[in-house]
Design a protein around this motif. Structure first.
Motif, PDB file in Angstrom:
ATOM      1  N   GLU A 275      -5.623   5.425  12.105  1.00 23.05           N
ATOM      2  CA  GLU A 275      -5.115   4.180  11.546  1.00 23.05           C
ATOM      3  C   GLU A 275      -4.219   4.472  10.341  1.00 23.05           C
ATOM      4  O   GLU A 275      -4.605   5.213   9.444  1.00 23.05           O
ATOM      5  CB  GLU A 275      -6.268   3.274  11.103  1.00 23.05           C
ATOM      6  N   PRO A 276      -3.009   3.876  10.287  1.00 26.20           N
ATOM      7  CA  PRO A 276      -2.146   4.077   9.122  1.00 26.20           C
ATOM      8  C   PRO A 276      -2.652   3.295   7.917  1.00 26.20           C
ATOM      9  O   PRO A 276      -3.256   2.226   8.063  1.00 26.20           O
ATOM     10  CB  PRO A 276      -0.792   3.538   9.594  1.00 26.20           C
ATOM     11  N   GLY A 277      -2.422   3.821   6.742  1.00 21.57           N
ATOM     12  CA  GLY A 277      -2.829   3.149   5.516  1.00 21.57           C
ATOM     13  C   GLY A 277      -1.959   3.575   4.355  1.00 21.57           C
ATOM     14  O   GLY A 277      -1.109   4.454   4.472  1.00 21.57           O
ATOM     15  N   VAL A 278      -2.187   2.927   3.206  1.00 21.04           N
ATOM     16  CA  VAL A 278      -1.407   3.193   1.997  1.00 21.04           C
ATOM     17  C   VAL A 278      -2.349   3.153   0.801  1.00 21.04           C
ATOM     18  O   VAL A 278      -3.262   2.313   0.741  1.00 21.04           O
ATOM     19  CB  VAL A 278      -0.297   2.131   1.797  1.00 21.04           C
ATOM     20  N   GLU A 279      -2.133   4.059  -0.137  1.00 21.18           N
ATOM     21  CA  GLU A 279      -2.926   4.042  -1.360  1.00 21.18           C
ATOM     22  C   GLU A 279      -2.712   2.724  -2.105  1.00 21.18           C
ATOM     23  O   GLU A 279      -1.576   2.293  -2.304  1.00 21.18           O
ATOM     24  CB  GLU A 279      -2.536   5.211  -2.258  1.00 21.18           C
ATOM     25  N   ARG A 280      -3.804   2.102  -2.542  1.00 23.04           N
ATOM     26  CA  ARG A 280      -3.713   0.811  -3.214  1.00 23.04           C
ATOM     27  C   ARG A 280      -2.887   0.910  -4.504  1.00 23.04           C
ATOM     28  O   ARG A 280      -2.166  -0.024  -4.859  1.00 23.04           O
ATOM     29  CB  ARG A 280      -5.118   0.287  -3.541  1.00 23.04           C
ATOM     30  N   SER A 281      -2.973   2.024  -5.192  1.00 25.28           N
ATOM     31  CA  SER A 281      -2.220   2.171  -6.435  1.00 25.28           C
ATOM     32  C   SER A 281      -0.721   2.086  -6.189  1.00 25.28           C
ATOM     33  O   SER A 281       0.027   1.542  -7.019  1.00 25.28           O
ATOM     34  CB  SER A 281      -2.558   3.510  -7.101  1.00 25.28           C
ATOM     35  N   ALA A 282      -0.253   2.602  -5.037  1.00 26.26           N
ATOM     36  CA  ALA A 282       1.176   2.526  -4.707  1.00 26.26           C
ATOM     37  C   ALA A 282       1.596   1.094  -4.445  1.00 26.26           C
ATOM     38  O   ALA A 282       2.693   0.658  -4.850  1.00 26.26           O
ATOM     39  CB  ALA A 282       1.477   3.401  -3.490  1.00 26.26           C
ATOM     40  N   VAL A 283       0.730   0.319  -3.790  1.00 26.70           N
ATOM     41  CA  VAL A 283       1.019  -1.091  -3.535  1.00 26.70           C
ATOM     42  C   VAL A 283       1.074  -1.867  -4.853  1.00 26.70           C
ATOM     43  O   VAL A 283       1.970  -2.693  -5.074  1.00 26.70           O
ATOM     44  CB  VAL A 283      -0.032  -1.687  -2.585  1.00 26.70           C
ATOM     45  N   ASP A 284       0.129  -1.604  -5.743  1.00 27.67           N
ATOM     46  CA  ASP A 284       0.119  -2.280  -7.041  1.00 27.67           C
ATOM     47  C   ASP A 284       1.372  -1.950  -7.848  1.00 27.67           C
ATOM     48  O   ASP A 284       1.926  -2.818  -8.554  1.00 27.67           O
ATOM     49  CB  ASP A 284      -1.118  -1.864  -7.840  1.00 27.67           C
ATOM     50  N   THR A 285       1.854  -0.726  -7.738  1.00 28.12           N
ATOM     51  CA  THR A 285       3.055  -0.320  -8.474  1.00 28.12           C
ATOM     52  C   THR A 285       4.280  -1.078  -8.000  1.00 28.12           C
ATOM     53  O   THR A 285       5.090  -1.539  -8.813  1.00 28.12           O
ATOM     54  CB  THR A 285       3.279   1.201  -8.324  1.00 28.12           C
ATOM     55  N   VAL A 286       4.447  -1.230  -6.690  1.00 29.36           N
ATOM     56  CA  VAL A 286       5.626  -1.944  -6.190  1.00 29.36           C
ATOM     57  C   VAL A 286       5.543  -3.428  -6.534  1.00 29.36           C
ATOM     58  O   VAL A 286       6.553  -4.066  -6.868  1.00 29.36           O
ATOM     59  CB  VAL A 286       5.818  -1.707  -4.677  1.00 29.36           C
ATOM     60  N   LEU A 287       4.344  -4.010  -6.507  1.00 30.59           N
ATOM     61  CA  LEU A 287       4.199  -5.414  -6.887  1.00 30.59           C
ATOM     62  C   LEU A 287       4.515  -5.605  -8.369  1.00 30.59           C
ATOM     63  O   LEU A 287       5.187  -6.581  -8.759  1.00 30.59           O
ATOM     64  CB  LEU A 287       2.786  -5.906  -6.580  1.00 30.59           C
ATOM     65  N   ALA A 288       4.085  -4.675  -9.212  1.00 31.37           N
ATOM     66  CA  ALA A 288       4.373  -4.760 -10.642  1.00 31.37           C
ATOM     67  C   ALA A 288       5.876  -4.633 -10.909  1.00 31.37           C
ATOM     68  O   ALA A 288       6.431  -5.323 -11.775  1.00 31.37           O
ATOM     69  CB  ALA A 288       3.609  -3.672 -11.395  1.00 31.37           C
ATOM     70  N   ALA A 289       6.551  -3.756 -10.167  1.00 30.97           N
ATOM     71  CA  ALA A 289       7.997  -3.594 -10.340  1.00 30.97           C
ATOM     72  C   ALA A 289       8.735  -4.871  -9.958  1.00 30.97           C
ATOM     73  O   ALA A 289       9.695  -5.276 -10.627  1.00 30.97           O
ATOM     74  CB  ALA A 289       8.496  -2.420  -9.500  1.00 30.97           C
ATOM     75  N   ALA A 290       8.288  -5.522  -8.881  1.00 34.77           N
ATOM     76  CA  ALA A 290       8.901  -6.793  -8.495  1.00 34.77           C
ATOM     77  C   ALA A 290       8.660  -7.860  -9.553  1.00 34.77           C
ATOM     78  O   ALA A 290       9.551  -8.664  -9.870  1.00 34.77           O
ATOM     79  CB  ALA A 290       8.342  -7.250  -7.149  1.00 34.77           C
ATOM     80  N   GLY A 291       7.451  -7.871 -10.139  1.00 38.03           N
ATOM     81  CA  GLY A 291       7.135  -8.837 -11.184  1.00 38.03           C
ATOM     82  C   GLY A 291       7.910  -8.607 -12.465  1.00 38.03           C
ATOM     83  O   GLY A 291       8.194  -9.557 -13.197  1.00 38.03           O
ATOM     84  N   ALA A 292       8.267  -7.370 -12.748  1.00 37.04           N
ATOM     85  CA  ALA A 292       9.092  -7.092 -13.917  1.00 37.04           C
ATOM     86  C   ALA A 292      10.509  -7.626 -13.713  1.00 37.04           C
ATOM     87  O   ALA A 292      11.130  -8.145 -14.645  1.00 37.04           O
ATOM     88  CB  ALA A 292       9.126  -5.590 -14.188  1.00 37.04           C
ATOM     89  N   LEU A 293      11.022  -7.506 -12.493  1.00 37.77           N
ATOM     90  CA  LEU A 293      12.380  -7.962 -12.210  1.00 37.77           C
ATOM     91  C   LEU A 293      12.459  -9.478 -12.117  1.00 37.77           C
ATOM     92  O   LEU A 293      13.395 -10.091 -12.642  1.00 37.77           O
ATOM     93  CB  LEU A 293      12.856  -7.321 -10.901  1.00 37.77           C
ATOM     94  N   TYR A 294      11.490 -10.080 -11.446  1.00 42.20           N
ATOM     95  CA  TYR A 294      11.403 -11.543 -11.317  1.00 42.20           C
ATOM     96  C   TYR A 294      10.047 -11.950 -11.901  1.00 42.20           C
ATOM     97  O   TYR A 294       9.022 -11.856 -11.210  1.00 42.20           O
ATOM     98  CB  TYR A 294      11.454 -11.978  -9.859  1.00 42.20           C
ATOM     99  N   PRO A 295       9.978 -12.388 -13.134  1.00 43.39           N
ATOM    100  CA  PRO A 295       8.678 -12.709 -13.740  1.00 43.39           C
ATOM    101  C   PRO A 295       7.837 -13.676 -12.924  1.00 43.39           C
ATOM    102  O   PRO A 295       6.601 -13.607 -12.941  1.00 43.39           O
ATOM    103  CB  PRO A 295       9.073 -13.291 -15.098  1.00 43.39           C
ATOM    104  N   GLY A 296       8.489 -14.563 -12.165  1.00 44.41           N
ATOM    105  CA  GLY A 296       7.733 -15.512 -11.352  1.00 44.41           C
ATOM    106  C   GLY A 296       6.896 -14.854 -10.270  1.00 44.41           C
ATOM    107  O   GLY A 296       5.920 -15.434  -9.784  1.00 44.41           O
ATOM    108  N   ILE A 297       7.250 -13.629  -9.892  1.00 44.64           N
ATOM    109  CA  ILE A 297       6.500 -12.924  -8.855  1.00 44.64           C
ATOM    110  C   ILE A 297       5.128 -12.483  -9.368  1.00 44.64           C
ATOM    111  O   ILE A 297       4.226 -12.186  -8.585  1.00 44.64           O
ATOM    112  CB  ILE A 297       7.314 -11.718  -8.330  1.00 44.64           C
ATOM    113  N   ARG A 298       4.935 -12.475 -10.687  1.00 40.65           N
ATOM    114  CA  ARG A 298       3.643 -12.058 -11.225  1.00 40.65           C
ATOM    115  C   ARG A 298       2.505 -12.953 -10.765  1.00 40.65           C
ATOM    116  O   ARG A 298       1.339 -12.565 -10.809  1.00 40.65           O
ATOM    117  CB  ARG A 298       3.710 -12.039 -12.756  1.00 40.65           C
ATOM    118  N   ALA A 299       2.844 -14.156 -10.298  1.00 38.97           N
ATOM    119  CA  ALA A 299       1.815 -15.065  -9.781  1.00 38.97           C
ATOM    120  C   ALA A 299       1.432 -14.745  -8.341  1.00 38.97           C
ATOM    121  O   ALA A 299       0.472 -15.310  -7.815  1.00 38.97           O
ATOM    122  CB  ALA A 299       2.318 -16.509  -9.866  1.00 38.97           C
TER     123      ALA A 299
END
Length: 369
Positions: A275-299
């Motif tokens: 089964e394919p998977g991804v480290e959760r820390s990598a997912v959190d990092t990309v979500l945080a980067a999106a939230g930095a660029l568009y603050p509204g994404i932090r929600a």
């Protein structure tokens, strides 16, 4: 005379080839090992572009692919899969800026639309961005680019093909091909069903090499994994494809956003059970980067993570059209399938039914590999 064509794979290529064949009056059976759009086509960033693609003939094929999507969307009522919002891209380090300048100069030399914007003009296009995340200038804008929602496109193409008489076989993998006297005669399926054929089109994406092997052919592939992060619906205005230094993103319908980084691709792994998977820390990092660029994404929260396998032929270029030593066996396999499939699929379908596509397909023949 070609009467019955079996198309292997029901992703963007298989659906495009099937639709083009049925439009020309062929009897078509589409065979899919799983569900339509359930493979790579269901886990792709699906950015429509020819931005920096080389060599020139490959760039031109992608430009034609973009035009084919635009034409199809204009012809089909309620074509909600197609979005031409443009693409914004910038860099923050000297090497990245130099590379971007070279890319923009190159596409302009090819007659491809591109322009430089400053921070103020970008904020008029994307008002929910954090201005502090943008450089003062040298932000590249490619207005003719966009994205598709591939599952919706596949549904539209397959529905039209089936309505015109095609058969769609789901959840039934190809297990073999019978080749006699230099011609494919039958396609064998896992269910035990055997299909007599006049022609076969291999649109199996990352599994294309396996299908080719059934025909005695060796197709070099260097597939890679791609990781996509889908957010929950969030009230933030994102209207186009964004390639920022720390995150790539685009809208994905229903208020959701699709996020990607090359670093997240590198975090993909396969478990002991396959089964394919991804480290959760990598997912959190990309979500945080999106939230930095568009603050509204932090929600937003992460609604799903998909790991897809990108089909990439050995030299990186598409493999399209007939095989010389097996003249009723055809390929429609490439990276950038979202951009290319409607146009390239039409070219391959035309060749299957006897139209001369030598000039268009010559650089992409199987025999070059």
């Amino acid at each position: 005379m070609v009467e019955h064509v079996v198309v292997i794979g029901a992703g963007v290529y298989g659906a495009s080839v099937a639709a083009a064949l049925t439009r020309r009056g062929a009897r078509v059976t589409v065979v899919e090992a799983g569900a339509p759009a359930g493979g790579t086509s269901g886990a792709t960033f699906s950015w429509l572009n020819s931005c920096g693609k080389q060599p020139r003939f490959y760039h031109d094929l992608n430009v034609a692919g973009m035009a084919a999507h635009r034409k199809l969307a204009a012809e089909v009522p309620h074509s909600d899969w197609y979005h031409e919002g443009g693409n914004l891209e910038w860099a923050t380090d000297d090497a990245g800026r130099a590379e971007l300048r070279t890319k923009v100069a190159g596409v302009l030399d090819y007659g491809y639309e591109a322009r430089w914007l400053d921070r103020a003009r970008v904020l008029r296009l994307e008002p929910d961005m954090d201005p502090a995340e943008l450089p003062a200038d040298e932000i590249a804008y490619f207005p003719g680019e966009g994205w598709i929602e591939p599952t919706r496109l596949i549904a539209q193409l397959l529905s039209g093909a089936v309505h015109s008489g095609a058969e769609l076989v789901r959840d039934d993998a190809v297990t073999g091909l019978e080749v006699t006297a230099g011609v494919v005669r039958t396609v064998r399926l896992a269910s035990g069903r055997t299909l007599s054929v006049d022609a076969v089109v291999n649109c199996a994406g990352p599994q294309a090499a396996r299908i080719a092997e059934f025909a005695g052919l060796v197709l070099p592939m260097r597939n890679t994994r791609g990781v996509l992060v889908y957010t929950s619906p969030v009230a933030v205005s994102v209207s186009r494809v964004i390639h920022a230094p720390k995150v790539n993103l685009r809208p994905d319908g229903g208020g959701r956003l699709l996020l990607h980084t090359e670093e997240t691709d590198g975090a993909a792994h396969v478990s002991d059970t396959g089964e394919p998977g991804v480290e959760r820390s990598a997912v959190d990092t990309v979500l945080a980067a999106a939230g930095a660029l568009y603050p509204g994404i932090r929600a937003a929260t992460v609604e799903s993570v998909r790991v897809g396998e990108r089909p990439i032929p050995g030299d990186g270029l598409p493999v399209l059209g007939r095989v010389v030593e097996l003249p009723n066996f055809y390929f429609a396999v490439s990276h950038s399938g979202a951009t290319l499939s409607v146009h390239a699929g039409d070219l391959v379908a035309a060749e299957v039914l006897g139209e001369d596509q030598s000039a268009a397909l010559a650089p992409f023949r199987f025999e070059r590999l």
